[in-house]
Motif scaffolding. Structure first.
Motif, PDB file in Angstrom:
ATOM      1  N   PHE A 122       0.822  -1.205   0.000  1.00  0.00           N
ATOM      2  CA  PHE A 122       0.000   0.000   0.000  1.00  0.00           C
ATOM      3  C   PHE A 122       0.859   1.259   0.000  1.00  0.00           C
ATOM      4  O   PHE A 122       0.530   2.245  -0.652  1.00  0.00           O
ATOM      5  CB  PHE A 122      -0.943  -0.015   1.199  1.00  0.00           C
ATOM      6  CG  PHE A 122      -1.917  -1.149   1.168  1.00  0.00           C
ATOM      7  CD1 PHE A 122      -3.012  -1.112   0.319  1.00  0.00           C
ATOM      8  CD2 PHE A 122      -1.730  -2.265   1.960  1.00  0.00           C
ATOM      9  CE1 PHE A 122      -3.915  -2.152   0.268  1.00  0.00           C
ATOM     10  CE2 PHE A 122      -2.621  -3.316   1.918  1.00  0.00           C
ATOM     11  CZ  PHE A 122      -3.717  -3.269   1.068  1.00  0.00           C
ATOM     12  N   LEU A 123       1.972   1.222   0.737  1.00  0.00           N
ATOM     13  CA  LEU A 123       2.876   2.374   0.726  1.00  0.00           C
ATOM     14  C   LEU A 123       3.544   2.540  -0.631  1.00  0.00           C
ATOM     15  O   LEU A 123       3.730   3.669  -1.109  1.00  0.00           O
ATOM     16  CB  LEU A 123       3.921   2.223   1.830  1.00  0.00           C
ATOM     17  CG  LEU A 123       3.377   2.282   3.258  1.00  0.00           C
ATOM     18  CD1 LEU A 123       4.487   1.976   4.257  1.00  0.00           C
ATOM     19  CD2 LEU A 123       2.765   3.636   3.534  1.00  0.00           C
ATOM     20  N   ILE A 124       3.899   1.457  -1.270  1.00  0.00           N
ATOM     21  CA  ILE A 124       4.502   1.513  -2.607  1.00  0.00           C
ATOM     22  C   ILE A 124       3.491   2.048  -3.615  1.00  0.00           C
ATOM     23  O   ILE A 124       3.825   2.879  -4.468  1.00  0.00           O
ATOM     24  CB  ILE A 124       5.028   0.119  -3.015  1.00  0.00           C
ATOM     25  CG1 ILE A 124       6.205  -0.260  -2.129  1.00  0.00           C
ATOM     26  CG2 ILE A 124       5.424   0.100  -4.477  1.00  0.00           C
ATOM     27  CD1 ILE A 124       6.633  -1.704  -2.263  1.00  0.00           C
ATOM     28  N   LEU A 125       2.256   1.578  -3.532  1.00  0.00           N
ATOM     29  CA  LEU A 125       1.196   2.055  -4.417  1.00  0.00           C
ATOM     30  C   LEU A 125       0.967   3.559  -4.223  1.00  0.00           C
ATOM     31  O   LEU A 125       0.847   4.317  -5.195  1.00  0.00           O
ATOM     32  CB  LEU A 125      -0.101   1.291  -4.164  1.00  0.00           C
ATOM     33  CG  LEU A 125      -1.304   1.741  -4.972  1.00  0.00           C
ATOM     34  CD1 LEU A 125      -1.088   1.441  -6.446  1.00  0.00           C
ATOM     35  CD2 LEU A 125      -2.552   1.062  -4.464  1.00  0.00           C
ATOM     36  N   ARG A 126       0.913   4.013  -2.975  1.00  0.00           N
ATOM     37  CA  ARG A 126       0.729   5.438  -2.702  1.00  0.00           C
ATOM     38  C   ARG A 126       1.870   6.249  -3.272  1.00  0.00           C
ATOM     39  O   ARG A 126       1.674   7.311  -3.858  1.00  0.00           O
ATOM     40  CB  ARG A 126       0.605   5.661  -1.198  1.00  0.00           C
ATOM     41  CG  ARG A 126       0.347   7.111  -0.844  1.00  0.00           C
ATOM     42  CD  ARG A 126       0.348   7.336   0.666  1.00  0.00           C
ATOM     43  NE  ARG A 126       0.099   8.721   0.978  1.00  0.00           N
ATOM     44  CZ  ARG A 126       1.035   9.688   0.928  1.00  0.00           C
ATOM     45  NH1 ARG A 126       2.254   9.401   0.560  1.00  0.00           N
ATOM     46  NH2 ARG A 126       0.733  10.924   1.246  1.00  0.00           N
ATOM     47  N   LEU A 157       1.452   6.576  -7.006  1.00  0.00           N
ATOM     48  CA  LEU A 157       0.357   7.445  -7.406  1.00  0.00           C
ATOM     49  C   LEU A 157       0.639   8.921  -7.110  1.00  0.00           C
ATOM     50  O   LEU A 157       0.138   9.801  -7.816  1.00  0.00           O
ATOM     51  CB  LEU A 157      -0.930   7.021  -6.689  1.00  0.00           C
ATOM     52  CG  LEU A 157      -1.524   5.687  -7.145  1.00  0.00           C
ATOM     53  CD1 LEU A 157      -2.708   5.320  -6.272  1.00  0.00           C
ATOM     54  CD2 LEU A 157      -1.910   5.736  -8.601  1.00  0.00           C
ATOM     55  N   VAL A 158       1.428   9.203  -6.079  1.00  0.00           N
ATOM     56  CA  VAL A 158       1.685  10.590  -5.694  1.00  0.00           C
ATOM     57  C   VAL A 158       2.796  11.211  -6.541  1.00  0.00           C
ATOM     58  O   VAL A 158       2.758  12.395  -6.854  1.00  0.00           O
ATOM     59  CB  VAL A 158       2.036  10.662  -4.184  1.00  0.00           C
ATOM     60  CG1 VAL A 158       2.565  12.019  -3.799  1.00  0.00           C
ATOM     61  CG2 VAL A 158       0.804  10.325  -3.370  1.00  0.00           C
ATOM     62  N   LYS A 159       3.787  10.427  -6.932  1.00  0.00           N
ATOM     63  CA  LYS A 159       4.919  11.018  -7.666  1.00  0.00           C
ATOM     64  C   LYS A 159       4.477  11.489  -9.043  1.00  0.00           C
ATOM     65  O   LYS A 159       3.551  10.965  -9.634  1.00  0.00           O
ATOM     66  CB  LYS A 159       6.091  10.038  -7.749  1.00  0.00           C
ATOM     67  CG  LYS A 159       5.944   8.945  -8.751  1.00  0.00           C
ATOM     68  CD  LYS A 159       7.208   8.132  -8.780  1.00  0.00           C
ATOM     69  CE  LYS A 159       7.149   7.132  -9.920  1.00  0.00           C
ATOM     70  NZ  LYS A 159       8.373   6.374 -10.017  1.00  0.00           N
ATOM     71  N   LYS A 160       5.174  12.458  -9.556  1.00  0.00           N
ATOM     72  CA  LYS A 160       4.777  13.043 -10.844  1.00  0.00           C
ATOM     73  C   LYS A 160       5.529  12.422 -11.981  1.00  0.00           C
ATOM     74  O   LYS A 160       6.596  12.102 -12.055  1.00  0.00           O
ATOM     75  CB  LYS A 160       4.990  14.537 -10.818  1.00  0.00           C
ATOM     76  CG  LYS A 160       4.042  15.202  -9.868  1.00  0.00           C
ATOM     77  CD  LYS A 160       4.224  16.680  -9.892  1.00  0.00           C
ATOM     78  CE  LYS A 160       3.236  17.341  -8.948  1.00  0.00           C
ATOM     79  NZ  LYS A 160       3.316  18.760  -8.933  1.00  0.00           N
TER      80      LYS A 160
END
Length: 66
Positions: free
Chosen positions: A56-60, A63-66
């Motif tokens: 879940f932390l890897i997925l976040r 998704l957050v990085k540009k």
């Protein structure tokens, strides 16, 4: 009739068990102490939480990085 090598093996194993057996105390062969309930609970939460939370932390992060 037992051969000489099997008698030797039996003697070696019985000596090993006699000299190195610690009485079978539960938790004696673990790499952590199980006497402190709260410390053990914290270890379990950290160990299993890191494994279950990592995807879940890897997925976040993805998704957050540009």
């Amino acid at each position: 009739m037992l051969g000489r090598s099997s008698l030797f093996a039996r003697r070696v194993i019985s000596n090993f068990v006699r000299n190195h057996g610690h009485g079978g105390v539960p938790g004696e062969n673990l790499p952590f102490s199980i006497t402190n309930r709260y410390k053990l609970t914290a270890y379990f939460i950290a160990f299993f939480g890191s494994g279950l939370g990592a995807p879940f932390l890897i997925l976040r992060h993805q998704l957050v990085k540009k």
